[in-house]
Design an enzyme around this catalytic site. Structure first.
Site, short mmCIF file in Angstrom:
data_model
loop_
_atom_site.label_atom_id
_atom_site.label_comp_id
_atom_site.label_asym_id
_atom_site.label_seq_id
_atom_site.Cartn_x
_atom_site.Cartn_y
_atom_site.Cartn_z
N CYS A 120 15.54 4.15 -35.55
CA CYS A 120 14.45 3.44 -34.86
C CYS A 120 14.75 1.94 -34.73
CB CYS A 120 13.12 3.71 -35.55
SG CYS A 120 11.72 3.38 -34.46
N HIS A 138 12.59 9.65 -36.13
CA HIS A 138 12.68 9.46 -37.58
C HIS A 138 13.13 10.74 -38.28
CE1 HIS A 138 10.95 5.40 -38.02
NE2 HIS A 138 10.46 5.69 -36.83
N GLU A 161 14.04 11.11 -41.24
CA GLU A 161 13.57 11.20 -42.63
C GLU A 161 12.17 11.82 -42.70
OE1 GLU A 161 13.42 8.61 -40.77
OE2 GLU A 161 11.74 7.30 -41.30
#
Lengths: 180, 226
Positions: free
Chosen positions: A85, A165, A167
């Site tokens: 990002c 994202h 994660e």
């Protein structure tokens, strides 16, 4: 040893738990990792790391985009680098690739454009960004959403960027990067 | 930064409040009271206790009521955050979201429209570790709602401690229940926490339960010295 760079606007910020710790919790079981804030990076000290991950930030946090000079080391670095990002946006600016407005919040359909070691096919990912990149000189687009380029790879170097994202969802992408 | 905390009175929003206070200033609590018991976005049992919790915390409470219809309640949340921004000049909000992309992305969109920061300090955290943090930090948290098999009324009113955590983790491995109730399996109410200047004493309560759904309703409570 993997270096996770905290890209949040200040050291020890309230966003650390949200954007840095989830990366560490995926990477740490696979390879020892260390976290440093971007303001504390010493380019001379990067040799001790095998790979580098640049974290994302809160949607309103544009601190690294205004301090791109702090990331000049990326140009010289020969490590595997993954920008997430704000990490991808910052890497793009380091190589003088202009950003373009593109707001996406929430689960987004991603289409892989080029074979790469991190992901393949179509998949859903969590997006939280204000900007993407336009057509690049130094990078090739390796994934897109209906609105914008979602992932890039440097044409010569092992530098990757993902706008979504991994994660949050798609943690296997982070695992594959760790195991490159 | 001046922050408002989206506050349900449950364990996650109360822990998020504590983490926020360690890093930034907290100016107010923001509560959406849903008339719909199966609200998509908002925790419901004992939401009325938030006024007492706000008093215990010494923080002003911005409270709005929603009918709890799926997308209308988001407009009501936006109204609440806008009111907090105008009354208390908040720069951002804090949520107790852990896993739900559904909740997180909707709140992020509202914050983006209102031009305020959005922080989720519990995001993606290990759920067992979150429960253990509550115990370590001496939060007094009771289970005030159960909504999934094999949970039943025997769980209602129980305080979260090492034995309850061990049992919830066991149920996770057997039945796939999220130990912290992130999937809506359990709801909780915080009676005391480090930031509480006084603690909540329950004077009267009622248990309403049928099968694997039940709520522990606090009918009367007061603040007492810690």
């Amino acid at each position: 040893m993997i270096l996770v760079v905290d890209m949040n606007w200040k050291r020890d910020s309230l966003a650390f738990n949200e954007f840095v710790l989830p990366i560490v919790s995926v990477v740490q079981p696979l390879e020892e990792c260390k976290v440093k804030h971007f303001l504390d990076l010493d380019p001379a000290g990067l040799n001790g790391y095998s790979k580098i991950v640049l974290s994302g930030t809160a949607l309103k946090d544009h601190a690294t985009l205004k301090q791109v000079d702090k990331f000049n080391w990326v140009k010289m670095c020969d490590k595997h680098i993954l920008g997430i990002c704000a990490g991808m946006q910052t890497i793009s600016l380091v190589f003088d690739e202009p950003l373009m407005n593109c707001l996406q919040i929430g689960m987004t359909e991603i289409t892989t454009l080029k074979d790469n070691p991190l992901f393949q096919g179509d998949f859903e990912a969590y997006a939280l960004h204000n900007y993407s990149v336009g057509p690049c000189q130094n990078f090739e687009a390796i994934a897109k959403s209906s609105k914008c380029i979602q992932a890039i790879k440097h044409k010569q170097k092992d530098i990757y960027g993902v706008l979504f994202h991994p994660e949050a969802r798609n943690q296997e992408i982070l695992k594959r990067f760790t195991e490159l | 930064m001046r922050l408002g905390v989206l506050f349900s009175g449950g364990k996650d929003s109360t822990l998020a409040l504590h983490l926020a206070k360690e890093k930034e200033g907290v100016a107010c609590l923001i509560t959406v009271v849903s008339k719909n018991k199966e609200s998509y976005m908002f925790h419901t049992p004992n939401i009325d206790v938030t006024a007492l919790q706000a008093e215990a915390l010494g923080l002003p409470l911005v409270s709005v009521v929603t009918e709890g219809r799926k997308e209308e309640e988001l407009a009501d949340l936006e109204r609440a955050i806008a009111e907090a921004k105008s009354k208390f000049q908040i720069d951002g909000i804090v949520t107790g979201a852990v896993e739900s992309v559904y909740q997180a992305s909707r709140v992020q969109r509202i914050c983006n429209r209102l031009d305020v920061w959005c922080f989720n300090p519990l995001w993606k955290h290990d759920q067992k570790a979150l429960l253990e943090t509550l115990v370590d930090r001496q939060f007094k948290v009771i289970i005030s709602g159960v909504f999934a098999y094999p949970l039943d009324e025997k769980w209602l009113g129980k305080q979260i401690g090492p034995q309850v955590i061990a049992r919830l983790v066991e149920l996770q491995s057997k039945f796939g229940i999220s130990p912290s109730g992130e999937g809506g399996e359990i709801e909780t109410t915080v009676l005391d926490a480090p930031m509480f200047k006084q603690k909540i004493e329950i004077l009267d309560y009622a248990v309403e339960a049928k099968g694997n759904c039940g709520v522990f309703i606090i009918k009367q409570a007061r603040l007492v010295t810690k």
